[in-house]
Scaffold this motif. Structure first.
Motif, PDB file in Angstrom:
ATOM      1  N   ARG A 233       0.861  -1.499  -0.082  1.00  0.00           N
ATOM      2  CA  ARG A 233       0.348  -0.090  -0.321  1.00  0.00           C
ATOM      3  C   ARG A 233       1.245   0.880   0.091  1.00  0.00           C
ATOM      4  O   ARG A 233       0.682   2.476   0.077  1.00  0.00           O
ATOM      5  CB  ARG A 233      -1.025   0.432   1.338  1.00  0.00           C
ATOM      6  N   TYR A 234       1.839   1.056   0.785  1.00  0.00           N
ATOM      7  CA  TYR A 234       2.925   2.359   0.516  1.00  0.00           C
ATOM      8  C   TYR A 234       4.134   2.436  -0.440  1.00  0.00           C
ATOM      9  O   TYR A 234       4.724   3.937  -0.331  1.00  0.00           O
ATOM     10  CB  TYR A 234       3.791   2.427   2.038  1.00  0.00           C
ATOM     11  N   LEU A 235       3.931   1.677  -1.576  1.00  0.00           N
ATOM     12  CA  LEU A 235       4.166   1.809  -2.904  1.00  0.00           C
ATOM     13  C   LEU A 235       3.943   2.831  -3.484  1.00  0.00           C
ATOM     14  O   LEU A 235       2.734   3.203  -3.497  1.00  0.00           O
ATOM     15  CB  LEU A 235       4.146   0.667  -4.177  1.00  0.00           C
ATOM     16  N   ARG A 236       4.967   3.977  -3.912  1.00  0.00           N
ATOM     17  CA  ARG A 236       4.852   4.968  -4.670  1.00  0.00           C
ATOM     18  C   ARG A 236       4.002   5.198  -5.790  1.00  0.00           C
ATOM     19  O   ARG A 236       2.997   6.158  -6.311  1.00  0.00           O
ATOM     20  CB  ARG A 236       5.841   5.812  -4.730  1.00  0.00           C
ATOM     21  N   ARG A 293      -8.708  -4.845  -2.567  1.00  0.00           N
ATOM     22  CA  ARG A 293      -9.369  -4.183  -1.959  1.00  0.00           C
ATOM     23  C   ARG A 293      -9.225  -2.260  -1.570  1.00  0.00           C
ATOM     24  O   ARG A 293      -9.963  -1.991  -1.496  1.00  0.00           O
ATOM     25  CB  ARG A 293      -9.534  -4.366  -0.308  1.00  0.00           C
ATOM     26  N   TYR A 294      -7.849  -2.172  -1.559  1.00  0.00           N
ATOM     27  CA  TYR A 294      -7.592  -0.680  -1.696  1.00  0.00           C
ATOM     28  C   TYR A 294      -8.514  -0.284  -2.627  1.00  0.00           C
ATOM     29  O   TYR A 294      -8.437   1.457  -2.593  1.00  0.00           O
ATOM     30  CB  TYR A 294      -6.007  -1.133  -1.116  1.00  0.00           C
ATOM     31  N   PHE A 295      -8.226  -0.488  -3.633  1.00  0.00           N
ATOM     32  CA  PHE A 295      -8.617   0.051  -4.006  1.00  0.00           C
ATOM     33  C   PHE A 295     -10.715   0.045  -4.789  1.00  0.00           C
ATOM     34  O   PHE A 295     -11.110   0.784  -5.273  1.00  0.00           O
ATOM     35  CB  PHE A 295      -7.922  -0.353  -5.686  1.00  0.00           C
ATOM     36  N   GLY A 296     -11.048  -0.928  -4.514  1.00  0.00           N
ATOM     37  CA  GLY A 296     -12.299  -1.987  -4.231  1.00  0.00           C
ATOM     38  C   GLY A 296     -13.242  -1.608  -3.788  1.00  0.00           C
ATOM     39  O   GLY A 296     -14.613  -1.414  -3.726  1.00  0.00           O
ATOM     40  N   GLY A 297     -12.469  -1.509  -2.465  1.00  0.00           N
ATOM     41  CA  GLY A 297     -13.433  -1.493  -0.837  1.00  0.00           C
ATOM     42  C   GLY A 297     -13.910  -2.499  -0.699  1.00  0.00           C
ATOM     43  O   GLY A 297     -13.044  -3.073  -0.839  1.00  0.00           O
ATOM     44  N   THR A 403      12.642   5.012  -8.942  1.00  0.00           N
ATOM     45  CA  THR A 403      13.585   4.020  -8.434  1.00  0.00           C
ATOM     46  C   THR A 403      13.751   4.811  -6.998  1.00  0.00           C
ATOM     47  O   THR A 403      14.907   3.522  -6.611  1.00  0.00           O
ATOM     48  CB  THR A 403      15.146   4.648  -8.933  1.00  0.00           C
ATOM     49  N   ASP A 404      13.780   5.068  -6.555  1.00  0.00           N
ATOM     50  CA  ASP A 404      14.281   5.272  -5.124  1.00  0.00           C
ATOM     51  C   ASP A 404      13.008   5.123  -3.488  1.00  0.00           C
ATOM     52  O   ASP A 404      12.719   6.307  -2.800  1.00  0.00           O
ATOM     53  CB  ASP A 404      14.698   7.143  -5.426  1.00  0.00           C
ATOM     54  N   ASP A 405      12.884   4.184  -4.056  1.00  0.00           N
ATOM     55  CA  ASP A 405      10.992   3.551  -3.117  1.00  0.00           C
ATOM     56  C   ASP A 405      11.208   2.237  -2.264  1.00  0.00           C
ATOM     57  O   ASP A 405      12.107   1.945  -2.670  1.00  0.00           O
ATOM     58  CB  ASP A 405       9.794   3.034  -4.084  1.00  0.00           C
ATOM     59  N   ASP A 406      10.352   2.776  -0.714  1.00  0.00           N
ATOM     60  CA  ASP A 406      11.366   1.358  -0.168  1.00  0.00           C
ATOM     61  C   ASP A 406      10.285   1.639   1.004  1.00  0.00           C
ATOM     62  O   ASP A 406       9.696   2.693   1.833  1.00  0.00           O
ATOM     63  CB  ASP A 406      12.345   1.885   0.522  1.00  0.00           C
ATOM     64  N   PRO A 407       8.717   0.803   0.713  1.00  0.00           N
ATOM     65  CA  PRO A 407       7.439   0.212   1.246  1.00  0.00           C
ATOM     66  C   PRO A 407       7.788   0.020   2.460  1.00  0.00           C
ATOM     67  O   PRO A 407       7.178   0.543   3.268  1.00  0.00           O
ATOM     68  CB  PRO A 407       6.740  -0.162   0.389  1.00  0.00           C
ATOM     69  N   HIS A 426       0.636   8.658   8.679  1.00  0.00           N
ATOM     70  CA  HIS A 426      -1.002   7.971   8.292  1.00  0.00           C
ATOM     71  C   HIS A 426      -0.060   6.726   8.113  1.00  0.00           C
ATOM     72  O   HIS A 426       0.102   6.255   7.283  1.00  0.00           O
ATOM     73  CB  HIS A 426      -1.845   8.521   7.143  1.00  0.00           C
ATOM     74  N   ILE A 427      -1.162   5.786   8.825  1.00  0.00           N
ATOM     75  CA  ILE A 427      -1.095   4.432   8.662  1.00  0.00           C
ATOM     76  C   ILE A 427      -2.200   3.578   7.510  1.00  0.00           C
ATOM     77  O   ILE A 427      -3.603   3.760   8.188  1.00  0.00           O
ATOM     78  CB  ILE A 427      -1.709   3.686  10.544  1.00  0.00           C
ATOM     79  N   LEU A 428      -1.432   2.989   6.808  1.00  0.00           N
ATOM     80  CA  LEU A 428      -2.451   2.594   5.706  1.00  0.00           C
ATOM     81  C   LEU A 428      -3.087   1.258   6.133  1.00  0.00           C
ATOM     82  O   LEU A 428      -4.237   1.289   4.721  1.00  0.00           O
ATOM     83  CB  LEU A 428      -2.333   2.232   4.541  1.00  0.00           C
ATOM     84  N   SER A 429      -2.789   0.524   6.670  1.00  0.00           N
ATOM     85  CA  SER A 429      -3.726  -0.628   7.019  1.00  0.00           C
ATOM     86  C   SER A 429      -3.689  -0.539   8.422  1.00  0.00           C
ATOM     87  O   SER A 429      -2.697  -1.193   9.933  1.00  0.00           O
ATOM     88  CB  SER A 429      -2.849  -1.416   7.011  1.00  0.00           C
ATOM     89  N   SER A 430      -5.097  -0.699   8.723  1.00  0.00           N
ATOM     90  CA  SER A 430      -5.364  -0.766  10.098  1.00  0.00           C
ATOM     91  C   SER A 430      -5.453  -2.514  10.494  1.00  0.00           C
ATOM     92  O   SER A 430      -5.930  -3.541   9.201  1.00  0.00           O
ATOM     93  CB  SER A 430      -6.943   0.152  10.622  1.00  0.00           C
TER      94      SER A 430
END
Length: 461
Positions: A233-236, A293-297, A403-407, A426-430
């Motif tokens: 979820r944290y990927l840019r 689910r993150y996109f579809g709900g 190229t400079d991403d670290d989820p 912001h926490i993206l996954s409870s």
């Protein structure tokens, strides 16, 4: 994906260029295409979930990799407790997971690991010895080893020392997320450390879904900070997709997730046994069910339909299984292919295919999202994430690659910032939301087993 079981492998992305066969070109005479549209960065919408307001996310235009993060600011010690001394916490050569490494870079000299909880004391002391022989010695030199969280709480009560501010949980899912003896870790955490922040790995459990929902309800009631490690979820690239949806006021019409494992490299017997690792959809496919689910709900669980290719069917015969599958009871052997479809609560459609078919070492994973005029494809998110976007008025795909991403660092950084009450953290996954993903993976498994049983019954009759 459960990181103790499989090996995600780095690879460079090779652009997939589609060409029309020569015979089909005359059919395209009346089709006009537009030139590629210029790509402008979308505004930072901070959209972090399908139920939250669009201010919970990360800014895709701001690098968040460890080596681009600012130097840790000085401040008070930040005491934490680590539960689990395995690969997810301390890393291995098999993949990029290593929570301790990210926490060290986030907190710097503020980090003080008060306790390492693991029933294997020798393993725990071994990893601590390595840490104390490195530049992070000050974080670990006073760390104590305990077999369980109760023993640590007891020792803390008699010592008079202050407790941790955060607890990082990296134990196997069989030992958490439930209410039965041996797997009620979160309930113990609430009992002994009710005001502490918890970071918990995924999937949230292997317990029955009703138990997991009870745990989720207790955590919600307790109101402390809880984050679950769905790092994709944290990927840019993922947040870029969220921003495009938000910026253009889109309603998602459909999602399609595909996860193709390289089974030849999976030599963990438990992974091949549904009674232990619960099967590949629950153990591996959880990340892509979660992204769906993150996109579809929310999913209408009653709508889930699934079919599978089983080990005893002609298409299910595999030639390079690295373990002796004959030692696994027949009714616990994993499916080779699982294909599922469902309806989202808002009327959209979701689909997911998990395959145990590739050999070698490289996995092949994609997620597609459709909305009116838009088609977004997330390609190879584990190794070299890329996002292809087709927009209205343009037949070409625009390409986004960070190229400079670290989820892993992004999710841990967001968790620590939330524990400290910092703005824009912001926490993206409870845990509550992660429980819904767990429920979906179980629904897919059960639906595929139901259809397989029906086929077998028909065949026998």
């Amino acid at each position: 994906m459960s990181f103790g079981a499989t090996r995600p492998l780095a690879r460079a992305f090779a652009p997939r260029v589609g060409r029309l066969p020569a015979l089909s070109r005359p059919l395209c005479r009346n089709i006009t295409t537009t030139p590629p549209a210029p790509i402008n960065p979308s505004s930072a919408a901070h959209d972090g979930g399908n139920v939250e307001a669009p201010h919970n996310g990360i800014n895709v235009d701001t690098p968040v990799r460890m080596d681009t993060a600012p130097t840790p600011a000085p401040g008070d010690d930040f005491p934490i407790v680590m539960v689990g001394a395995g690969n997810i916490m301390f890393g291995s050569q098999a993949g990029p997971w290593n929570h301790s490494f990210r926490i060290e870079h986030k907190l710097g000299p503020r980090l003080k690991v008060k306790a390492l909880i693991d029933p294997d004391a020798a393993r725990a002391r071994g990893v601590l010895a390595k840490k104390c022989a490195s530049f992070v010695e000050t974080a670990y030199k006073d760390t104590q080893v305990y077999p369980n969280i109760g023993e640590y709480a007891k020792a803390l009560a008699t010592s008079g020392e202050s407790g941790p501010r955060a607890i990082i949980v990296g134990t196997p899912p069989a030992f958490r997320g439930g209410v039965a003896e041996g797997r009620h870790l979160e309930l113990d955490l609430i009992k002994y450390f009710p005001t502490v922040g918890y970071f918990i790995e995924k999937p949230v459990s292997t317990a029955p879904i009703d138990e997991v929902k009870q745990v989720a309800a207790e955590l919600v009631k307790n109101k402390n900070v809880v984050s679950v490690g769905y790092m994709l979820r944290y990927l840019r690239c993922v947040q870029k997709m969220k921003q495009i949806i938000h910026d253009n006021n889109l309603t998602v019409m459909a999602t399609n997730a595909r996860y193709s494992a390289a089974y030849q490299s999976i030599d963990k017997p438990a992974w091949w046994d549904k009674s232990k690792d619960m099967g590949p959809v629950i153990e591996q496919g959880t990340h892509f069910c979660d992204l769906s689910r993150y996109f579809g709900g929310d999913v209408d669980i009653s709508s889930v339909v699934a079919h599978s290719v089983e080990y005893d069917e002609a298409p299910g015969k595999l030639s390079a299984i690295p373990i002796n599958e004959s030692e696994i009871p027949e009714d616990q052997r994993i499916p080779r292919i699982t294909a599922a479809v469902w309806k989202y609560a808002n009327g959209a459609v979701g689909s997911f295919t998990h395959t145990v078919a590739l050999q070698g070492t490289l996995y092949d994973c994609e997620l597609e999202v459709w909305a009116d005029g838009y088609h977004m494809r997330l390609i190879d998110p584990y190794n070299a994430p890329q996002l292809l976007v087709r927009r209205p008025g343009d037949d070409h795909n625009e390409r986004h690659q960070f190229t400079d991403d670290d989820p892993f660092f992004s999710e841990m950084s967001a968790f620590i910032d939330s524990v400290e009450g910092k703005p824009d953290s912001h926490i993206l996954s409870s845990f509550e939301d992660a429980t819904k993903t767990y429920e979906l993976t179980w629904a897919i498994r059960l639906a595929s087993e139901k259809s397989a049983a029906a086929r077998r019954a028909t065949s026998k009759s």
